[in-house]
Design a protein around this motif. Structure first.
Motif: not given
Length: 371
Positions: A308-331, A285-289
């Motif tokens: 241990t990687e739990i979310l692989p390298r993922t593209r982010l968008q400016p000024d956006t809230n990104h939601r991810f459900v993990l395939p299995e719980p990470a401890l 949020a508010y990080l546009k450029g």
């Protein structure tokens, strides 16, 4: 528990220009820790014995104190801080206040925790600051009233003994009490003004509350998460990423300087205790450029475990809230976010619950701290 370095005495009268040009300050070893008296966490100044010239609530404003030499009201000079009237003695024969006379303010911490250091800031109080200050702390459950806190059966622990302070200065105090506190009593002897109060430390959450919640944000400040380290804090602190609520403007998140190499920036967090993460939010949020281009999340169990990687390298968008459900719980107990190549994020949310082992360790810690 003395100021390091130690400021005393008046500052020079304001002579025009930048009022902070002759402000006395220093790097204190605890200011990277969360401010337990942050209004965003729910802190408040709930009572004061006197606030004749300036309101007690000013103590916890997040921004530095401002000074307007032309601003006067019907009571006199209006200051951006907490300022009491001048104390007097009992009569003509005893015109001066006694050594015990003092003013006080009660501060509710936004999150109960272990206080590691305080800054009693007298910015712009050049000749009208207190001669000395002291600070006491207590732990009272629930939502006590000022009358409850001032009751004779409440035990207060002195965390800053009465110490001389300086005008127009950041007066820093290291605290080594090792207890969990919910409220402070700030005393100024005998009277005067304090611009800001900062209470740096570590959140110590209530295990019973977290257990009742079940699923909650495991890295949030108010739930005991903390930033252990970050690659870059050039524009804003990494702690902003786990502050309450959504970012309100660009500097209310974490932004790094522009990289001119082939590296990347990162933040390492410690959770309140061992946990299972099931869902993630990364907000820009508010990080546009200047938002991060990509992000990865990694987790480890213990201070020296493997990541241990739990979310692989993922593209982010400016000024956006990104939601991810993990395939299995990470401890684990620690999480690291890597952003590529630079830029920033505003918030990180890690939703899940404590493991049985984590809940037991947190409960034992709570008892050890007197909770």
């Amino acid at each position: 528990m003395t100021a390091t370095p130690h400021f005393t005495g008046d500052a020079s009268p304001y002579g025009g220009g930048d009022p902070y040009a002759d402000y006395r300050t220093a790097d204190f070893p605890f200011t990277h820790l969360v401010d337990l008296a942050d209004r965003r966490l729910g802190a408040g100044v709930i009572a004061a014995n006197d606030e004749f010239f300036a309101e007690r609530e000013n103590l916890l404003k997040p921004e530095p104190a401002e000074f307007d030499p032309e601003r006067f009201g019907h009571k006199g000079k209006i200051m951006d801080g907490w300022e009491t009237r001048r104390r007097r003695g009992t009569g003509a024969a005893e015109p001066h206040p006694t050594d015990e006379d003092h003013d006080w303010a009660l501060v509710r911490l936004g999150a109960p925790g272990i206080v590691r250091g305080l800054v009693v800031d007298t910015a712009h109080f050049r000749g009208n600051y207190p001669q000395s200050v002291s600070v006491e702390a207590t732990s009272v459950p629930g939502s006590p009233s000022p009358e409850d806190l001032l009751a004779p059966d409440v035990k207060w622990t002195t965390i800053v003994p009465r110490t001389a302070v300086g005008g127009h200065a950041a007066n820093g105090f290291t605290v080594d009490a090792g207890q969990r506190f919910t409220h402070l009593r700030v005393n100024q002897h005998p009277d005067g003004g304090i611009a800001r109060l900062r209470v740096h430390g570590e959140v110590a959450p209530d295990p019973a509350w977290l257990s009742a919640l079940g699923t909650f944000d495991l890295v949030a400040l108010e739930n005991g998460g903390q930033v252990e380290d970050a690659s870059d804090r050039f524009y804003s602190p990494a702690t902003n990423t786990i502050a309450p609520g959504r970012s309100r403007k660009m500097d209310d998140g974490w932004e790094t300087r522009r990289r001119r190499d082939k590296g990347n920036d990162w933040i390492r967090y410690r959770l309140a205790a061992q946990s299972e993460i099931r869902a993630v939010e990364i907000d820009t949020a508010y990080l546009k450029g200047n938002a991060a281009g990509w992000a990865t999340l990694s987790m480890r169990d213990g201070s020296g475990g493997d990541w241990t990687e739990i979310l692989p390298r993922t593209r982010l968008q400016p000024d956006t809230n990104h939601r991810f459900v993990l395939p299995e719980p990470a401890l684990g107990t620690h999480v690291r976010i890597d952003i590529f190549p630079d830029g920033g994020i505003s918030r990180l949310r890690l939703f899940g619950s404590l493991t049985a082992q984590g809940a037991d360790l947190l409960a034992a810690r709570h008892e050890e701290l007197g909770g």
